[in-house]
Motif scaffolding. Sequence first.
Motif, PDB file in Angstrom:
ATOM      1  N   LEU A 721       0.658  -1.102   0.155  1.00  0.00           N
ATOM      2  CA  LEU A 721      -0.208  -0.017  -0.131  1.00  0.00           C
ATOM      3  C   LEU A 721       0.843   1.214   0.172  1.00  0.00           C
ATOM      4  O   LEU A 721       1.714   1.452   0.841  1.00  0.00           O
ATOM      5  N   THR A 722       0.925   1.933  -1.071  1.00  0.00           N
ATOM      6  CA  THR A 722       1.832   3.214  -1.330  1.00  0.00           C
ATOM      7  C   THR A 722       0.688   4.461  -1.730  1.00  0.00           C
ATOM      8  O   THR A 722      -0.262   4.329  -1.992  1.00  0.00           O
ATOM      9  N   VAL A 723       1.512   5.340  -1.658  1.00  0.00           N
ATOM     10  CA  VAL A 723       0.663   6.670  -2.018  1.00  0.00           C
ATOM     11  C   VAL A 723       1.553   7.788  -2.641  1.00  0.00           C
ATOM     12  O   VAL A 723       2.835   7.812  -2.576  1.00  0.00           O
ATOM     13  N   GLU A 724       0.973   8.287  -3.832  1.00  0.00           N
ATOM     14  CA  GLU A 724       1.566   9.258  -4.142  1.00  0.00           C
ATOM     15  C   GLU A 724       0.793  10.646  -4.305  1.00  0.00           C
ATOM     16  O   GLU A 724      -0.315  10.456  -4.541  1.00  0.00           O
ATOM     17  N   SER A 725       1.481  11.929  -3.968  1.00  0.00           N
ATOM     18  CA  SER A 725       0.889  12.824  -3.747  1.00  0.00           C
ATOM     19  C   SER A 725       1.567  14.064  -3.898  1.00  0.00           C
ATOM     20  O   SER A 725       2.723  14.391  -3.786  1.00  0.00           O
ATOM     21  N   GLN A 726       0.698  15.320  -4.299  1.00  0.00           N
ATOM     22  CA  GLN A 726       1.463  16.627  -4.512  1.00  0.00           C
ATOM     23  C   GLN A 726       0.455  17.588  -3.665  1.00  0.00           C
ATOM     24  O   GLN A 726      -0.625  17.654  -4.062  1.00  0.00           O
ATOM     25  N   PRO A 727       1.184  18.415  -3.044  1.00  0.00           N
ATOM     26  CA  PRO A 727       0.006  19.439  -2.394  1.00  0.00           C
ATOM     27  C   PRO A 727      -0.578  20.252  -3.233  1.00  0.00           C
ATOM     28  O   PRO A 727       0.045  20.690  -4.199  1.00  0.00           O
ATOM     29  N   GLY A 728      -1.804  20.333  -2.980  1.00  0.00           N
ATOM     30  CA  GLY A 728      -2.694  21.288  -3.824  1.00  0.00           C
ATOM     31  C   GLY A 728      -3.221  20.473  -5.094  1.00  0.00           C
ATOM     32  O   GLY A 728      -4.143  21.088  -5.830  1.00  0.00           O
ATOM     33  N   LYS A 729      -2.687  19.170  -5.499  1.00  0.00           N
ATOM     34  CA  LYS A 729      -3.173  18.606  -7.024  1.00  0.00           C
ATOM     35  C   LYS A 729      -3.742  17.294  -6.527  1.00  0.00           C
ATOM     36  O   LYS A 729      -4.295  16.695  -7.358  1.00  0.00           O
ATOM     37  N   GLY A 730      -3.823  16.736  -5.262  1.00  0.00           N
ATOM     38  CA  GLY A 730      -4.512  15.604  -5.050  1.00  0.00           C
ATOM     39  C   GLY A 730      -3.749  14.303  -4.517  1.00  0.00           C
ATOM     40  O   GLY A 730      -2.325  14.444  -4.625  1.00  0.00           O
ATOM     41  N   SER A 731      -4.141  13.133  -4.312  1.00  0.00           N
ATOM     42  CA  SER A 731      -3.523  12.161  -3.941  1.00  0.00           C
ATOM     43  C   SER A 731      -4.000  10.721  -4.504  1.00  0.00           C
ATOM     44  O   SER A 731      -4.957  10.827  -5.375  1.00  0.00           O
ATOM     45  N   GLU A 732      -2.990   9.806  -4.799  1.00  0.00           N
ATOM     46  CA  GLU A 732      -3.372   8.636  -5.494  1.00  0.00           C
ATOM     47  C   GLU A 732      -2.738   7.252  -4.398  1.00  0.00           C
ATOM     48  O   GLU A 732      -1.632   7.087  -4.388  1.00  0.00           O
ATOM     49  N   PHE A 733      -3.713   6.512  -3.859  1.00  0.00           N
ATOM     50  CA  PHE A 733      -3.301   5.476  -3.128  1.00  0.00           C
ATOM     51  C   PHE A 733      -3.284   4.282  -4.219  1.00  0.00           C
ATOM     52  O   PHE A 733      -4.315   3.797  -4.738  1.00  0.00           O
ATOM     53  N   ILE A 734      -2.054   3.479  -3.901  1.00  0.00           N
ATOM     54  CA  ILE A 734      -2.048   2.273  -4.939  1.00  0.00           C
ATOM     55  C   ILE A 734      -1.788   1.034  -3.804  1.00  0.00           C
ATOM     56  O   ILE A 734      -1.193   0.899  -3.052  1.00  0.00           O
ATOM     57  N   ILE A 735      -2.878   0.396  -4.385  1.00  0.00           N
ATOM     58  CA  ILE A 735      -2.815  -1.098  -3.610  1.00  0.00           C
ATOM     59  C   ILE A 735      -2.346  -2.232  -4.614  1.00  0.00           C
ATOM     60  O   ILE A 735      -2.963  -2.063  -5.727  1.00  0.00           O
ATOM     61  N   VAL A 736      -1.138  -3.061  -4.129  1.00  0.00           N
ATOM     62  CA  VAL A 736      -1.119  -4.164  -5.267  1.00  0.00           C
ATOM     63  C   VAL A 736      -1.174  -5.489  -4.291  1.00  0.00           C
ATOM     64  O   VAL A 736      -0.629  -5.566  -3.340  1.00  0.00           O
ATOM     65  N   LEU A 737      -1.869  -6.355  -5.094  1.00  0.00           N
ATOM     66  CA  LEU A 737      -2.274  -7.650  -4.387  1.00  0.00           C
ATOM     67  C   LEU A 737      -1.763  -8.620  -5.351  1.00  0.00           C
ATOM     68  O   LEU A 737      -1.895  -8.691  -6.310  1.00  0.00           O
ATOM     69  N   PRO A 738      -0.940  -9.765  -4.719  1.00  0.00           N
ATOM     70  CA  PRO A 738      -0.782 -10.873  -5.520  1.00  0.00           C
ATOM     71  C   PRO A 738      -1.941 -11.843  -5.937  1.00  0.00           C
ATOM     72  O   PRO A 738      -2.781 -11.811  -5.060  1.00  0.00           O
ATOM     73  N   VAL A 739      -1.624 -12.394  -7.035  1.00  0.00           N
ATOM     74  CA  VAL A 739      -2.711 -13.382  -7.384  1.00  0.00           C
ATOM     75  C   VAL A 739      -2.179 -14.761  -7.492  1.00  0.00           C
ATOM     76  O   VAL A 739      -1.051 -14.829  -8.220  1.00  0.00           O
ATOM     77  N   GLY A 740      -3.013 -15.646  -7.184  1.00  0.00           N
ATOM     78  CA  GLY A 740      -2.417 -16.921  -7.116  1.00  0.00           C
ATOM     79  C   GLY A 740      -1.454 -17.379  -6.100  1.00  0.00           C
ATOM     80  O   GLY A 740      -0.878 -16.526  -5.565  1.00  0.00           O
TER      81      GLY A 740
END
Length: 740
Positions: A721-740
């Motif tokens: 679970l990681t996050v990418e964000s810039q002040p005043g422009k918004g945020s993006e949370f990224i979930i990566v789950l293994p399959v199988g």
Amino acid sequence: MNNELKPNARFLLVIIHCSLFLVLAFSGFAQQAWPPVFEIKTDTGFVQIDTAHFQILEDRTGDLTFEQVQQNSGFHFDAFNNPNRKSHVCWMRMRLRNALNHDLKLFLGEFNASYFDLYTQTTNGRWQHQRTGELIPRSQLPVHNSDIDRYRLFFQLQPGEQLTLYQRSENPLWRAPLTYLSPRLQTEENRIHAIYKAFRVDREWENYFFEGIMIGILVLAVGYNLYIFFSIKDKVYLYFAICLFFFTLDRNGFSLQLTIFPEQPYLFKLLNNFFFIIFFFFFIQSIRKFIQAVPALARLNQAITFFLLMTALANVILFSMFRFPILSSSTVAFAVEVLIRITYLLLITSILKMIRRGSLDARYALIATIPLFLFWFYTLINDLFGRFFDAYLYKGQWNYLEYIERACFAWLIIFFSGALLNRYNMARKRVTQQAIEKEQLEKEREIERNRIIASQNERLEQQVEERTAQLKTSLEELKTTQNQLIHKEKLASLGELTAGIAHEIQNPLNFVNNFSEVSVELVTELEDEQQKPDRDAELEKELLGDLKQNLQKIAQHGGRASQIVKNMLAHSRSSSGERQATNLNALCDEYLRLAYHGLRAKDNSFNCALGTDFDPTIGQVEMMPQEIGRVLLNLFNNAFYAVQAKQKTASEPFQPEVKVRTKTAGRQVEIRVIDNGLGMSEAVKEKLFQPFFTTKPTGEGTGLGLSMSYDIITKGHNGTLTVESQPGKGSEFIIVLPVG
């Protein structure tokens, strides 16, 4: 009258003929004729072409092309050795003829130039070009019968065949001009025989063999001294290692260049001009560091440093003499030799002064360096007598002197290496003694520390027991508080979910109520129709069809409400820890709507654009759906909170937007929750997943939501679970789950 004009006309014709003769004669003097053809009448050994059979053209700029050379009128006869030639590029032209009755396979050799080009004209009039030279990379050299030669080029003459050839010889500007030019021919058979004789008869391979052994010994000595330097950090070993390295390069440059640097001959030969001076510089420095002259000899040390730098400067001047001939190169070379001897003499003086002060290292240094000093002093005296009095102490015995010089260098390296080894052993003994003394001191200190520690242990144990009891009480209180906060976070999450569900369940309930009322009316109308004596069968059938459709819609929307209730109950229950095949896209879509409706239930004035971008290839994913639902609900709530906060503080029109995106990435699935809200700084991002950290006002958040989400993803599902964000422009949370 006509008879008088005829003698005048004859006189005029005579004058014209004489003028033409003089013009042709002068033009003949302006361009010298080709030298006579050199006839090869023997096929044995070397054949040196005499000066009457070749002409020379000096190319001062080095820019003449072959076509320009063919038309140049500057070719002239010259001696083999001409000290007045100042050009680094010279052309020669000649003609050869095979006077024998069999084919001739010949090599034309050039042993005085660094580059060698040969242009030969074939029987069909075309010109062929070959190029070799010691400064050309090995991969670019011509190959004849699997043999590569840097000084010879091959060509062939049939019986009676005449060959016209041009030879171009070149030295780089950091080498001497081509004052000596001597074209020599060698038959292929003689070349093969000479190589065989050199290696098998004269056993010159032994020289290469022993030279390789010496190079190996020197390389090992370099590595050994570097090892000692890194072990004890004594710079004398570093200086001596560098000294040995450049001595190896200087004395074995030709073999090392052919073996290790075959593709960089120009660079290696260029640097070779400085190998000896670098060796000499670090040799002097290693001796100075070894004897460690006392401060009282500071002026002598300064004099050594001055002359050492002057020697290096003179070497640089000598390197540039051929390009910028301000002084005679022989004069500068002699000055370098004198400066080397002066520096060495000052070093010997410093060694003798240190011996008088009782330095044992200075005695070792004197024994190691005195043979080379005496030899160099002798050669300097010889050069002085030869230069100023034309009287040499030795003449024609350089081979013997070269062996003596090698012996002096070998003595210097072997004895000084022994002295350095003894210095290393002494240093190890000192280090060992210091280590023993340090160990004894440490033992005494350890005993004293143990005594002090023993006296304090009892008091510390009492304090530890008291504080342990206090810590236990504090820990229990902290656990109780933490459980309460976690429960509060779950209740808050459940409350938001319930609000969303309540809003979501209202729609199907409205449909159920509406269709129920319409169905009652249809039943009443059907009963009325049945009471009539003349019943309309078609109308009854139509009413029954409408009633059936209404009941189906009631069942559909009732099922939808039932499913929402089941999801609510599933969310409210604690996770069993069992994974289930779950439609990830449907789960993301459901929780996006539930989070949005939950916020709308609190503030119906809030509107936000919802966006979805689902990868249809994902399908069913093994996961714990209740736990992943909690994570998604938390991330969506945070996203809606961020865009709502930005909308309240925005000075310009702002359209909130929250998006969810899924994607397959190999054996992983990726979920991205994106908002255009307030964003966050780097300082906030670093603490974002820490327990109890929150940017919300007091009372609006516990700071456990993202921490719990992080644990669910990383520990419960082995994802990230990681996050990418810039002040005043918004945020993006990224979930990566293994399959199988």
